[in-house]
Design a protein around this motif. Sequence first.
Motif, mmCIF file in Angstrom:
data_model
loop_
_atom_site.group_PDB
_atom_site.id
_atom_site.type_symbol
_atom_site.label_atom_id
_atom_site.label_comp_id
_atom_site.label_asym_id
_atom_site.label_seq_id
_atom_site.Cartn_x
_atom_site.Cartn_y
_atom_site.Cartn_z
ATOM 1 N N THR A 179 -13.055 10.101 58.659
ATOM 2 C CA THR A 179 -13.482 10.520 57.472
ATOM 3 C C THR A 179 -13.448 11.063 56.588
ATOM 4 N N TYR A 180 -13.126 11.578 55.362
ATOM 5 C CA TYR A 180 -12.161 12.074 54.770
ATOM 6 C C TYR A 180 -13.523 12.938 53.663
ATOM 7 N N THR A 181 -14.060 14.164 53.049
ATOM 8 C CA THR A 181 -14.658 14.122 52.699
ATOM 9 C C THR A 181 -13.669 14.424 50.530
ATOM 10 N N TYR A 209 -14.840 9.149 52.214
ATOM 11 C CA TYR A 209 -13.064 8.688 52.492
ATOM 12 C C TYR A 209 -13.266 7.793 53.407
ATOM 13 N N SER A 210 -12.517 6.393 53.398
ATOM 14 C CA SER A 210 -12.211 6.240 55.014
ATOM 15 C C SER A 210 -11.017 6.561 55.008
ATOM 16 N N ALA A 211 -9.677 5.827 55.993
ATOM 17 C CA ALA A 211 -8.616 5.872 56.360
ATOM 18 C C ALA A 211 -8.216 4.613 55.179
ATOM 19 N N ARG A 212 -8.741 3.994 55.072
ATOM 20 C CA ARG A 212 -8.296 3.196 53.875
ATOM 21 C C ARG A 212 -7.889 3.304 53.200
ATOM 22 N N ASP A 213 -9.133 4.513 52.235
ATOM 23 C CA ASP A 213 -8.932 5.164 50.693
ATOM 24 C C ASP A 213 -8.101 6.079 51.123
ATOM 25 N N ARG A 214 -7.240 6.961 51.847
ATOM 26 C CA ARG A 214 -6.914 7.882 51.903
ATOM 27 C C ARG A 214 -5.601 7.038 52.406
ATOM 28 N N PHE A 253 -11.867 10.025 38.979
ATOM 29 C CA PHE A 253 -11.334 9.541 38.350
ATOM 30 C C PHE A 253 -10.756 7.842 39.055
ATOM 31 N N TYR A 254 -10.009 8.722 39.893
ATOM 32 C CA TYR A 254 -9.270 7.618 41.024
ATOM 33 C C TYR A 254 -10.372 6.439 41.367
ATOM 34 N N GLU A 255 -11.735 6.546 41.605
ATOM 35 C CA GLU A 255 -12.504 5.668 41.652
ATOM 36 C C GLU A 255 -12.697 5.083 40.910
ATOM 37 N N ASP A 256 -12.903 6.008 39.666
ATOM 38 C CA ASP A 256 -13.466 5.137 38.577
ATOM 39 C C ASP A 256 -12.004 3.499 38.088
ATOM 40 N N MET A 257 -11.291 3.492 38.707
ATOM 41 C CA MET A 257 -10.385 3.186 37.973
ATOM 42 C C MET A 257 -9.803 1.807 39.065
ATOM 43 N N GLY A 258 -11.492 2.130 40.298
ATOM 44 C CA GLY A 258 -10.880 1.010 41.031
ATOM 45 C C GLY A 258 -10.048 0.970 42.819
ATOM 46 N N LEU A 259 -9.202 2.652 42.406
ATOM 47 C CA LEU A 259 -8.193 2.726 43.348
ATOM 48 C C LEU A 259 -8.971 2.717 44.737
ATOM 49 N N LEU A 260 -10.261 3.887 44.710
ATOM 50 C CA LEU A 260 -10.851 4.422 45.631
ATOM 51 C C LEU A 260 -12.314 3.795 46.277
ATOM 52 N N GLN A 261 -12.844 3.357 46.919
ATOM 53 C CA GLN A 261 -13.847 2.781 47.067
ATOM 54 C C GLN A 261 -15.034 3.653 48.316
ATOM 55 N N PRO A 262 -14.851 5.236 48.009
ATOM 56 C CA PRO A 262 -15.545 5.800 48.298
ATOM 57 C C PRO A 262 -17.280 5.400 49.451
ATOM 58 N N GLU A 263 -18.085 5.295 50.770
ATOM 59 C CA GLU A 263 -19.141 5.189 50.685
ATOM 60 C C GLU A 263 -19.660 6.445 50.160
ATOM 61 N N ARG A 264 -20.883 5.670 49.966
ATOM 62 C CA ARG A 264 -22.350 6.790 49.361
ATOM 63 C C ARG A 264 -22.988 7.328 50.502
ATOM 64 N N THR A 265 -23.118 8.290 50.563
ATOM 65 C CA THR A 265 -23.651 9.136 51.257
ATOM 66 C C THR A 265 -25.650 9.745 51.031
ATOM 67 N N GLY A 266 -26.213 10.750 51.069
ATOM 68 C CA GLY A 266 -26.798 11.255 50.933
ATOM 69 C C GLY A 266 -28.035 11.038 50.156
ATOM 70 N N PRO A 267 -28.586 12.111 49.402
ATOM 71 C CA PRO A 267 -29.578 12.257 48.469
ATOM 72 C C PRO A 267 -28.515 11.574 47.471
ATOM 73 N N GLY A 268 -29.346 10.198 46.725
ATOM 74 C CA GLY A 268 -29.241 9.831 45.937
ATOM 75 C C GLY A 268 -27.198 9.021 45.908
ATOM 76 N N GLY A 269 -26.477 8.967 46.854
ATOM 77 C CA GLY A 269 -26.033 8.906 46.690
ATOM 78 C C GLY A 269 -24.063 9.501 46.027
ATOM 79 N N ARG A 270 -25.322 10.845 46.286
ATOM 80 C CA ARG A 270 -24.169 11.822 45.725
ATOM 81 C C ARG A 270 -23.071 12.315 46.716
ATOM 82 N N THR A 271 -22.691 12.128 47.975
ATOM 83 C CA THR A 271 -21.697 13.003 48.881
ATOM 84 C C THR A 271 -20.726 11.296 48.811
#
Length: 137
Positions: free
Chosen positions: A4-6, A44-49, A23-41
């Motif tokens: 995983t990658y930050t 990114y997976s190897a797939r996202d990379r 921005f790439y996430e907003d465009m749907g190109l990346l879909q990181p997992e959200r963790t931590g308080p409020g899902g702020r962290t």
Amino acid sequence: MAATYTISDLAREFDLTTRAMRFYEDMGLLQPERTGPGGRTRLYSARDRTRLRLTLRAKRLGLSLAEAKSIIDLYDSPRDTGVQLQKFLDVLASHRQQLEEQMADLQANLDEIREHEKEARALLTRLERPTKGRNAA
């Protein structure tokens, strides 16, 4: 355990800003997992990379983010590889045609500029001759 990658890891690796990553996430190109308080962290997976690397490659080819997403999404779907490759070839052919048309337009503009330069130099030469001739007399 899968790698995983930050957001900072990937931004640094690919020389991007974290804003571009979001921005790439907003465009749907990346879909990181959200963790931590409020899902702020974001994690990114190897797939996202891989998707990020493909997105940047598509941008270097001059494709729009929408075109990049449609091609990259094909690789995530359980479709036939032939369909994916044909779609990729179609997008590349269309983009190549646009670039060739732009190049032809640019060449025509350059030719026109060269012609105007040639005419201006000829006029300048004619204007300078009488002056040189008068000074010699």
